[in-house]
Design a protein around this motif. Structure first.
Motif, mmCIF file in Angstrom:
data_model
loop_
_atom_site.group_PDB
_atom_site.id
_atom_site.type_symbol
_atom_site.label_atom_id
_atom_site.label_comp_id
_atom_site.label_asym_id
_atom_site.label_seq_id
_atom_site.Cartn_x
_atom_site.Cartn_y
_atom_site.Cartn_z
ATOM 1 N N ALA A 196 0.814 -1.220 0.000
ATOM 2 C CA ALA A 196 0.000 0.000 0.000
ATOM 3 C C ALA A 196 0.847 1.270 0.000
ATOM 4 O O ALA A 196 0.454 2.291 -0.570
ATOM 5 C CB ALA A 196 -0.951 -0.012 1.196
ATOM 6 N N ALA A 197 2.041 1.199 0.620
ATOM 7 C CA ALA A 197 2.886 2.407 0.717
ATOM 8 C C ALA A 197 3.256 2.953 -0.666
ATOM 9 O O ALA A 197 3.324 4.174 -0.849
ATOM 10 C CB ALA A 197 4.153 2.096 1.515
ATOM 11 N N LEU A 198 3.473 2.070 -1.628
ATOM 12 C CA LEU A 198 3.865 2.551 -2.964
ATOM 13 C C LEU A 198 2.656 3.126 -3.721
ATOM 14 O O LEU A 198 2.790 4.114 -4.452
ATOM 15 C CB LEU A 198 4.528 1.413 -3.755
ATOM 16 C CG LEU A 198 5.291 1.835 -5.007
ATOM 17 C CD1 LEU A 198 6.360 2.892 -4.717
ATOM 18 C CD2 LEU A 198 5.946 0.620 -5.676
ATOM 19 N N PHE A 199 1.477 2.538 -3.529
ATOM 20 C CA PHE A 199 0.252 3.127 -4.104
ATOM 21 C C PHE A 199 0.048 4.537 -3.527
ATOM 22 O O PHE A 199 -0.296 5.476 -4.237
ATOM 23 C CB PHE A 199 -0.967 2.262 -3.750
ATOM 24 C CG PHE A 199 -1.179 1.067 -4.643
ATOM 25 C CD1 PHE A 199 -0.369 -0.047 -4.562
ATOM 26 C CD2 PHE A 199 -2.220 1.037 -5.561
ATOM 27 C CE1 PHE A 199 -0.574 -1.159 -5.368
ATOM 28 C CE2 PHE A 199 -2.446 -0.060 -6.373
ATOM 29 C CZ PHE A 199 -1.614 -1.168 -6.270
ATOM 30 N N GLU A 200 0.250 4.626 -2.213
ATOM 31 C CA GLU A 200 0.088 5.921 -1.533
ATOM 32 C C GLU A 200 1.044 6.949 -2.147
ATOM 33 O O GLU A 200 0.652 8.072 -2.476
ATOM 34 C CB GLU A 200 0.385 5.735 -0.034
ATOM 35 C CG GLU A 200 0.332 7.019 0.765
ATOM 36 C CD GLU A 200 0.733 6.815 2.232
ATOM 37 O OE1 GLU A 200 1.107 5.680 2.620
ATOM 38 O OE2 GLU A 200 0.674 7.810 2.977
ATOM 39 N N ARG A 222 -4.170 8.821 1.214
ATOM 40 C CA ARG A 222 -5.012 7.859 1.964
ATOM 41 C C ARG A 222 -5.816 6.992 1.008
ATOM 42 O O ARG A 222 -5.993 5.787 1.225
ATOM 43 C CB ARG A 222 -5.937 8.609 2.930
ATOM 44 C CG ARG A 222 -5.139 9.180 4.088
ATOM 45 C CD ARG A 222 -6.034 9.793 5.147
ATOM 46 N NE ARG A 222 -5.204 10.249 6.263
ATOM 47 C CZ ARG A 222 -5.419 11.333 6.981
ATOM 48 N NH1 ARG A 222 -6.478 12.084 6.716
ATOM 49 N NH2 ARG A 222 -4.612 11.653 7.958
ATOM 50 N N TYR A 223 -6.323 7.625 -0.044
ATOM 51 C CA TYR A 223 -7.038 6.845 -1.080
ATOM 52 C C TYR A 223 -6.106 5.758 -1.616
ATOM 53 O O TYR A 223 -6.462 4.584 -1.702
ATOM 54 C CB TYR A 223 -7.492 7.794 -2.208
ATOM 55 C CG TYR A 223 -7.770 7.096 -3.523
ATOM 56 C CD1 TYR A 223 -9.019 6.552 -3.797
ATOM 57 C CD2 TYR A 223 -6.756 6.963 -4.482
ATOM 58 C CE1 TYR A 223 -9.253 5.887 -5.003
ATOM 59 C CE2 TYR A 223 -6.980 6.307 -5.677
ATOM 60 C CZ TYR A 223 -8.238 5.770 -5.925
ATOM 61 O OH TYR A 223 -8.460 5.107 -7.109
ATOM 62 N N GLY A 224 -4.886 6.156 -1.969
ATOM 63 C CA GLY A 224 -3.930 5.203 -2.552
ATOM 64 C C GLY A 224 -3.578 4.090 -1.575
ATOM 65 O O GLY A 224 -3.483 2.919 -1.970
ATOM 66 N N PHE A 225 -3.404 4.461 -0.312
ATOM 67 C CA PHE A 225 -3.042 3.448 0.692
ATOM 68 C C PHE A 225 -4.157 2.407 0.816
ATOM 69 O O PHE A 225 -3.900 1.195 0.763
ATOM 70 C CB PHE A 225 -2.780 4.121 2.046
ATOM 71 C CG PHE A 225 -2.281 3.160 3.089
ATOM 72 C CD1 PHE A 225 -0.924 2.902 3.219
ATOM 73 C CD2 PHE A 225 -3.171 2.500 3.933
ATOM 74 C CE1 PHE A 225 -0.452 1.988 4.162
ATOM 75 C CE2 PHE A 225 -2.718 1.586 4.874
ATOM 76 C CZ PHE A 225 -1.354 1.332 4.992
ATOM 77 N N ASP A 226 -5.387 2.869 0.969
ATOM 78 C CA ASP A 226 -6.506 1.918 1.131
ATOM 79 C C ASP A 226 -6.723 1.092 -0.138
ATOM 80 O O ASP A 226 -7.038 -0.100 -0.068
ATOM 81 C CB ASP A 226 -7.789 2.666 1.510
ATOM 82 C CG ASP A 226 -7.756 3.125 2.971
ATOM 83 O OD1 ASP A 226 -7.000 2.525 3.764
ATOM 84 O OD2 ASP A 226 -8.457 4.094 3.311
ATOM 85 N N LEU A 227 -6.525 1.722 -1.280
ATOM 86 C CA LEU A 227 -6.618 0.987 -2.545
ATOM 87 C C LEU A 227 -5.540 -0.108 -2.586
ATOM 88 O O LEU A 227 -5.806 -1.248 -2.995
ATOM 89 C CB LEU A 227 -6.410 1.967 -3.696
ATOM 90 C CG LEU A 227 -6.540 1.412 -5.103
ATOM 91 C CD1 LEU A 227 -7.997 1.073 -5.401
ATOM 92 C CD2 LEU A 227 -6.027 2.431 -6.123
ATOM 93 N N GLY A 228 -4.343 0.240 -2.152
ATOM 94 C CA GLY A 228 -3.240 -0.730 -2.123
ATOM 95 C C GLY A 228 -3.521 -1.886 -1.175
ATOM 96 O O GLY A 228 -3.184 -3.043 -1.469
#
Ligand code: FPP
Ligand code: MG
Length: 345
Positions: A196-200, A222-228
């Protein structure tokens, strides 16, 4: 506006299978007028892979051509479109995240001694371990170069932090199945760090390249983290439900290697039967025993419960988009979140 961004019903595209899924994502990128810019990212990646050293060029090009959905690059581009968009301001951040991803996968396959990824032979298997080590490092150096070409120095910080976190996550195994709350804490930490960290970071970098405010960068992160998180949970579910043809790598790998993931933790929480416990205690399980364990996890409700968790993360991810004004890019980010939980490979 939030109602427009609600997740579509689960299973809406299941019947279409992998090809349907890939074309749905491609259609989404086309609708969002993203195709041209993703092709520009792809061309940049291939250009950077063209080292003067033939061996590096061959192995790097092999890896870049193995492709993937380029989800992380798409996230950076879409995030930038929520602000003041110019391709030349974000293209390096989009390329950087794909190069970091390529570096981590070449190294991951080396560590795991995996024979294939996305249906293609891995670098260490096609060449050798030394080449995989060096090519991973080479991608990493290319990524640093792209970051340095980005307009906002915070982009370097976002990616540097993400890479550090990915390595920490990679070296933080889930060591226990019970008590469930401790197993879950270990699993969520590891998943947040390794995926998730890299999506974030991709979302934050894109938003920064689009000139977003600090609050917008935090929200998109936060969107990216949860998506990850949802993305990795689905990846872990697919190891139980997928097959070699759709996954491009053997299914049941995690069980075979003793890697504890969410479907197994949640199955153990739900079953009193000693059968699953006995199966996972086997040090080198046969294919039949792996298949048995896969069936036990599904029968105990582990897959369904993990799926519900992925859906929860997607709802949370979409919630972080609530304060942005409606736009095609915002709509695409919400739809992308739905595709992530519906993918089959
Ligand atoms: C795939 O996970 C691998 C990762 C998410 C990260 C691997 C990271 C490293 C090897 C550390 C080096 C990092 C960098 C950034 C250079 P997986 O093994 O669960 O999935 P898979 O089934 O696709 O292999
Ligand atoms: Mg792996």
């Amino acid at each position: 506006m939030v109602h427009k961004l609600e997740p579509v019903q689960q299973g809406a595209t299941h019947a279409t299978g992998r090809q349907g899924m890939v074309s749905a994502v491609v259609a989404l990128f086309e609708q969002a007028a993203l195709t041209h810019d993703l092709q520009a990212v792809e061309a940049l990646l291939l250009e950077r892979a063209a080292s003067r050293v033939e061996l590096i060029r061959a192995a790097s090009t092999h890896t870049i051509r193995s492709g993937g959905k380029r989800l992380r690059a798409a996230l950076a581009l879409l995030a930038a479109r929520l602000g003041d968009y110019a391709l030349e301001r974000v293209i390096h951040a989009a390329a950087a995240v794909e190069l970091i991803q390529a570096a981590s996968l070449v190294h991951d396959d080396l560590v795991d001694q995996a024979a294939r990824r996305r249906g293609r032979v891995t670098v260490h298997a096609r060449w050798d371990n030394d080449v995989a080590l060096m090519v991973g490092d080479y991608f990493f150096a290319l990524a640093a170069d792209e970051m340095a070409r980005s307009p906002d120095p915070r982009i370097i910080t976002f990616y540097a932090h993400a890479v550090r976190t990915v390595v920490e996550g990679e070296l933080s195994p889930v060591t226990i199945l019970e008590p469930t709350d401790q197993a879950l804490a270990q699993y969520y930490y590891k998943t947040g760090a390794k995926t998730a960290a890299l999506f974030e970071a991709a979302c934050k970098a894109g938003m920064a390249a689009g000139g977003g405010t600090d609050a917008q960068i935090v929200a998109l992160g936060r969107y990216g983290f949860d998506l990850g998180m949802a993305f990795q949970i689905i990846d872990d579910i697919l190891d139980f439900t997928g097959d070699e043809q759709t996954l491009g790598k053997p299914a049941g790998n995690d069980l075979r290697q003793g890697t504890i993931t969410l479907p197994l933790i949640l199955a153990m929480e739900r079953t009193a039967s000693p059968r699953l416990r006995n199966l996972i205690d086997i040090a080198a399980p046969s294919d039949a025993q792996v298949q048995d364990a896969i069936s036990e996890v599904a029968a105990a409700g582990g897959v369904a419960a993990a799926n519900a968790e992925a859906q929860r993360f997607i709802r949370q991810a979409i919630g972080h988009l609530a304060d942005f004004p409606p736009s095609p890019a915002l709509h695409a980010l919400a739809r992308l979140a739905n595709f992530v939980v519906e993918r089959e490979a």
